[in-house]
Design a protein around this motif. Structure first.
Motif, PDB file in Angstrom:
ATOM      1  N   ALA A  24       3.768 -44.353  41.264  1.00 24.20           N
ATOM      2  CA  ALA A  24       3.034 -43.812  40.117  1.00 24.20           C
ATOM      3  C   ALA A  24       3.586 -42.445  39.711  1.00 24.20           C
ATOM      4  CB  ALA A  24       1.550 -43.702  40.447  1.00 24.20           C
ATOM      5  N   PRO A  25       4.065 -42.301  38.489  1.00 25.68           N
ATOM      6  CA  PRO A  25       4.639 -41.017  38.076  1.00 25.68           C
ATOM      7  C   PRO A  25       3.611 -39.903  37.933  1.00 25.68           C
ATOM      8  CG  PRO A  25       4.540 -42.540  36.211  1.00 25.68           C
ATOM      9  CD  PRO A  25       4.147 -43.315  37.422  1.00 25.68           C
ATOM     10  N   ASP A  26       2.332 -40.275  37.819  1.00 23.72           N
ATOM     11  CA  ASP A  26       1.282 -39.279  37.582  1.00 23.72           C
ATOM     12  C   ASP A  26       0.456 -38.982  38.824  1.00 23.72           C
ATOM     13  OD1 ASP A  26       0.412 -41.881  37.508  1.00 23.72           O
ATOM     14  OD2 ASP A  26      -1.012 -41.601  35.878  1.00 23.72           O
ATOM     15  N   LEU A  27       0.886 -39.479  40.001  1.00 24.08           N
ATOM     16  CA  LEU A  27       0.179 -39.205  41.246  1.00 24.08           C
ATOM     17  C   LEU A  27       1.102 -38.465  42.208  1.00 24.08           C
ATOM     18  CD1 LEU A  27      -1.692 -42.594  41.892  1.00 24.08           C
ATOM     19  CD2 LEU A  27      -2.565 -40.549  40.757  1.00 24.08           C
ATOM     20  N   ASP A  28       0.545 -37.461  42.866  1.00 26.96           N
ATOM     21  CA  ASP A  28       1.281 -36.660  43.848  1.00 26.96           C
ATOM     22  C   ASP A  28       0.573 -36.810  45.187  1.00 26.96           C
ATOM     23  OD1 ASP A  28       2.767 -34.823  45.247  1.00 26.96           O
ATOM     24  OD2 ASP A  28       1.968 -33.062  44.220  1.00 26.96           O
ATOM     25  N   ILE A  29       1.204 -37.527  46.128  1.00 32.47           N
ATOM     26  CA  ILE A  29       0.589 -37.794  47.430  1.00 32.47           C
ATOM     27  C   ILE A  29       0.846 -36.591  48.337  1.00 32.47           C
ATOM     28  CG2 ILE A  29       0.425 -39.382  49.378  1.00 32.47           C
ATOM     29  CD1 ILE A  29       1.804 -41.490  47.587  1.00 32.47           C
ATOM     30  N   LEU A  30      -0.221 -35.863  48.666  1.00 31.55           N
ATOM     31  CA  LEU A  30      -0.090 -34.667  49.501  1.00 31.55           C
ATOM     32  C   LEU A  30      -0.066 -35.002  50.982  1.00 31.55           C
ATOM     33  CD1 LEU A  30      -2.559 -32.238  47.686  1.00 31.55           C
ATOM     34  CD2 LEU A  30      -0.107 -32.546  47.298  1.00 31.55           C
ATOM     35  N   ALA A  31      -0.740 -36.090  51.368  1.00 29.19           N
ATOM     36  CA  ALA A  31      -0.802 -36.486  52.783  1.00 29.19           C
ATOM     37  C   ALA A  31      -1.287 -37.920  52.856  1.00 29.19           C
ATOM     38  CB  ALA A  31      -1.735 -35.567  53.572  1.00 29.19           C
ATOM     39  N   VAL A  32      -0.946 -38.575  53.972  1.00 32.55           N
ATOM     40  CA  VAL A  32      -1.461 -39.904  54.299  1.00 32.55           C
ATOM     41  C   VAL A  32      -2.072 -39.820  55.693  1.00 32.55           C
ATOM     42  CG1 VAL A  32      -0.877 -42.304  54.805  1.00 32.55           C
ATOM     43  CG2 VAL A  32       0.179 -41.163  52.842  1.00 32.55           C
ATOM     44  N   THR A  33      -3.319 -40.240  55.801  1.00 31.59           N
ATOM     45  CA  THR A  33      -3.980 -40.288  57.108  1.00 31.59           C
ATOM     46  C   THR A  33      -4.406 -41.725  57.380  1.00 31.59           C
ATOM     47  OG1 THR A  33      -6.092 -39.647  56.076  1.00 31.59           O
ATOM     48  CG2 THR A  33      -4.746 -37.892  57.060  1.00 31.59           C
ATOM     49  N   THR A  34      -4.543 -42.056  58.661  1.00 27.78           N
ATOM     50  CA  THR A  34      -4.853 -43.443  58.997  1.00 27.78           C
ATOM     51  C   THR A  34      -6.119 -43.531  59.832  1.00 27.78           C
ATOM     52  OG1 THR A  34      -3.392 -43.381  60.945  1.00 27.78           O
ATOM     53  CG2 THR A  34      -2.454 -44.192  58.882  1.00 27.78           C
ATOM     54  N   SER A  35      -6.851 -44.609  59.593  1.00 24.23           N
ATOM     55  CA  SER A  35      -8.070 -44.912  60.335  1.00 24.23           C
ATOM     56  C   SER A  35      -7.855 -46.204  61.106  1.00 24.23           C
ATOM     57  CB  SER A  35      -9.256 -45.062  59.371  1.00 24.23           C
ATOM     58  OG  SER A  35      -8.995 -46.081  58.406  1.00 24.23           O
ATOM     59  N   ALA A  36      -8.711 -46.449  62.068  1.00 25.15           N
ATOM     60  CA  ALA A  36      -8.705 -47.711  62.792  1.00 25.15           C
ATOM     61  C   ALA A  36      -9.597 -48.690  62.050  1.00 25.15           C
ATOM     62  CB  ALA A  36      -9.213 -47.499  64.221  1.00 25.15           C
ATOM     63  N   GLY A  37      -9.059 -49.900  61.783  1.00 21.13           N
ATOM     64  CA  GLY A  37      -9.848 -50.868  61.025  1.00 21.13           C
ATOM     65  C   GLY A  37      -9.154 -52.213  61.009  1.00 21.13           C
ATOM     66  N   ASN A  38      -8.243 -52.391  60.044  1.00 20.79           N
ATOM     67  CA  ASN A  38      -7.542 -53.671  59.980  1.00 20.79           C
ATOM     68  C   ASN A  38      -6.817 -53.979  61.289  1.00 20.79           C
ATOM     69  OD1 ASN A  38      -8.264 -54.495  57.389  1.00 20.79           O
ATOM     70  ND2 ASN A  38      -6.656 -53.270  56.438  1.00 20.79           N
ATOM     71  N   GLN A  39      -6.338 -52.928  61.956  1.00 19.42           N
ATOM     72  CA  GLN A  39      -5.790 -53.083  63.298  1.00 19.42           C
ATOM     73  C   GLN A  39      -6.142 -51.833  64.108  1.00 19.42           C
ATOM     74  OE1 GLN A  39      -4.727 -54.551  65.778  1.00 19.42           O
ATOM     75  NE2 GLN A  39      -4.097 -56.589  65.135  1.00 19.42           N
ATOM     76  N   THR A  40      -5.661 -51.766  65.323  1.00 21.67           N
ATOM     77  CA  THR A  40      -5.959 -50.645  66.213  1.00 21.67           C
ATOM     78  C   THR A  40      -5.301 -49.371  65.691  1.00 21.67           C
ATOM     79  OG1 THR A  40      -4.044 -51.291  67.542  1.00 21.67           O
ATOM     80  CG2 THR A  40      -6.199 -52.140  68.222  1.00 21.67           C
ATOM     81  N   PRO A  41      -5.755 -48.194  66.125  1.00 23.03           N
ATOM     82  CA  PRO A  41      -5.266 -46.939  65.533  1.00 23.03           C
ATOM     83  C   PRO A  41      -3.762 -46.722  65.682  1.00 23.03           C
ATOM     84  CG  PRO A  41      -6.657 -46.513  67.461  1.00 23.03           C
ATOM     85  CD  PRO A  41      -6.836 -47.947  67.106  1.00 23.03           C
ATOM     86  N   ASP A  42      -3.180 -47.141  66.804  1.00 23.93           N
ATOM     87  CA  ASP A  42      -1.735 -46.970  66.958  1.00 23.93           C
ATOM     88  C   ASP A  42      -0.972 -47.846  65.981  1.00 23.93           C
ATOM     89  OD1 ASP A  42      -2.827 -49.122  68.426  1.00 23.93           O
ATOM     90  OD2 ASP A  42      -1.059 -49.261  69.714  1.00 23.93           O
ATOM     91  N   LYS A  43      -1.475 -49.043  65.726  1.00 23.11           N
ATOM     92  CA  LYS A  43      -0.789 -49.967  64.811  1.00 23.11           C
ATOM     93  C   LYS A  43      -0.931 -49.543  63.351  1.00 23.11           C
ATOM     94  CE  LYS A  43      -1.033 -53.964  67.899  1.00 23.11           C
ATOM     95  NZ  LYS A  43      -1.552 -55.344  68.110  1.00 23.11           N
ATOM     96  N   THR A  44      -2.109 -49.075  62.954  1.00 22.98           N
ATOM     97  CA  THR A  44      -2.260 -48.655  61.554  1.00 22.98           C
ATOM     98  C   THR A  44      -1.421 -47.422  61.258  1.00 22.98           C
ATOM     99  OG1 THR A  44      -4.301 -47.421  62.057  1.00 22.98           O
ATOM    100  CG2 THR A  44      -4.552 -49.687  61.276  1.00 22.98           C
ATOM    101  N   LEU A  45      -1.335 -46.504  62.219  1.00 27.74           N
ATOM    102  CA  LEU A  45      -0.470 -45.325  62.032  1.00 27.74           C
ATOM    103  C   LEU A  45       0.981 -45.754  61.921  1.00 27.74           C
ATOM    104  CD1 LEU A  45       0.113 -42.283  61.969  1.00 27.74           C
ATOM    105  CD2 LEU A  45       0.051 -42.294  64.478  1.00 27.74           C
ATOM    106  N   ASN A  46       1.418 -46.623  62.820  1.00 31.19           N
ATOM    107  CA  ASN A  46       2.799 -47.102  62.779  1.00 31.19           C
ATOM    108  C   ASN A  46       3.092 -47.818  61.463  1.00 31.19           C
ATOM    109  OD1 ASN A  46       5.402 -47.611  64.089  1.00 31.19           O
ATOM    110  ND2 ASN A  46       4.747 -49.744  64.152  1.00 31.19           N
ATOM    111  N   ASN A  47       2.140 -48.616  60.987  1.00 30.26           N
ATOM    112  CA  ASN A  47       2.348 -49.344  59.733  1.00 30.26           C
ATOM    113  C   ASN A  47       2.472 -48.401  58.542  1.00 30.26           C
ATOM    114  OD1 ASN A  47       2.342 -51.808  60.990  1.00 30.26           O
ATOM    115  ND2 ASN A  47       0.193 -52.259  60.541  1.00 30.26           N
ATOM    116  N   ALA A  48       1.650 -47.354  58.504  1.00 28.94           N
ATOM    117  CA  ALA A  48       1.767 -46.380  57.410  1.00 28.94           C
ATOM    118  C   ALA A  48       3.146 -45.730  57.423  1.00 28.94           C
ATOM    119  CB  ALA A  48       0.672 -45.324  57.533  1.00 28.94           C
ATOM    120  N   MET A  49       3.627 -45.404  58.614  1.00 24.23           N
ATOM    121  CA  MET A  49       4.932 -44.754  58.723  1.00 24.23           C
ATOM    122  C   MET A  49       6.071 -45.718  58.407  1.00 24.23           C
ATOM    123  SD  MET A  49       4.201 -42.328  61.991  1.00 24.23           S
ATOM    124  CE  MET A  49       5.826 -41.606  61.912  1.00 24.23           C
TER     125      MET A  49
END
Length: 309
Positions: A24-49
């Protein structure tokens, strides 16, 4: 340029939301944080990265969040998203490290240094956001709004009356929804309209870039769950990308303001978002609930985002 923080639990639809947000040209992502939900916290963090590595966004700070919901054991959606949380995806290993601070602290530091209020986009359970509001109440004024995928009007996908993101951590959702902040809710009543059809997946498959190849593989796996007869869907509902699409093109959507709260005690209804459609309680209208989406424009926005890589 709208500045956003994305709190997610990737998850196939979270991954697509990241694709749309980065494109999106009009959005500036300052940070990404991850929660535990669809998978365990280690997996959701790894997936975001892994997703941000695929998207060549190594400079966005990423932090993992709370290991479990506030008041109950973690529920994961392995039956929907697979053992990795992103089964079917072709993804590189992360080529950068997450921040050495927890998600709540990264959100606080990001908001503290922001020159103007920031939009929080929440596409998983609300654990991190609820904790942030409890620990850093003085920074609440730095939040412009919270756009979240979660809840529903009169339906459910985890129990008959509860949507998965809310059901994973109802207490956190109740804290956030009663926070007094401007809230925009993309619930199942909306996201079940935002379906991608098989011929549209084939159009994505024909796009010659790594993001398209990965997306097509993800949708092939994700479609197995939503292809079950019990749903009666023609396509695959793309829940989380609705948040990003609304930020870019609110004119694609219709919605209305309602009083919304979260049931945390009901034996059959724990995790239900109770939407007072007829103002029976005569309480303040605290959530803008999205009700319709122009499906074809939404899918075109997603396809164009994927093609831009």
């Amino acid at each position: 340029m709208k500045k956003i923080i994305i709190d997610c639990d990737p998850g196939h639809d979270d991954a697509l939301a990241l694709v749309m947000a980065v494109a999106a040209p009009d959005l500036d992502i300052l940070a990404v944080t991850t929660s535990a939900g669809n998978q365990t916290p280690d997996k959701t963090l790894n997936n975001a990265m892994r997703m941000l590595t695929l998207l060549k966004q190594r400079n966005i700070p990423v932090a993992g969040g709370n290991k479990k919901p506030l008041m109950q054991d973690l529920i994961v959606a392995e039956n929907v998203h697979g053992e990795t949380g992103l089964d079917g995806a072709v993804l590189p290993d992360p080529d950068f490290m997450p921040a050495k601070i927890p998600a709540v602290q990264l959100i606080a530091e990001t908001l503290s240094s922001a020159a103007e209020p920031v939009t929080l986009v929440v596409t998983g359970p609300m654990t991190n956001i609820a904790l942030f509001l409890q620990i850093y109440p003085q920074l609440k004024i730095k939040i412009a709004q919270i756009v979240f995928m979660g809840g529903a009007m009169n339906t459910g996908n985890y129990t008959p009356s509860s949507e998965f993101n809310i059901a994973v951590d109802p207490e956190s959702a109740k804290i956030v929804i009663n926070s007094g902040l401007p809230l925009i809710m993309a619930g199942l009543n909306l996201t079940h309209q935002a379906q991608i059809y098989q011929e549209e997946i084939e159009n994505i498959r024909k796009i010659d870039n790594e993001v398209a190849h990965s997306t097509a593989g993800q949708l092939d796996f994700y479609g197995i769950y939503y292809g079950q007869d019990k749903w009666g869907f023609k396509g695959i509902p793309l829940h989380d990308p609705c948040t990003i699409a609304w930020l870019q093109h609110p004119e694609y959507f219709e919605g209305a303001d309602y009083h919304v709260d979260v049931e945390v005690a009901g034996t059959l209804t724990r995790g239900e978002t109770v939407v007072d459609r007829f103002n029976l309680l005569n309480l303040p209208k605290n959530v803008h609930v999205l009700t319709t989406v122009q499906r074809q424009k939404f899918i075109q926005l997603l396809t164009d985002a994927i093609a831009s890589f």
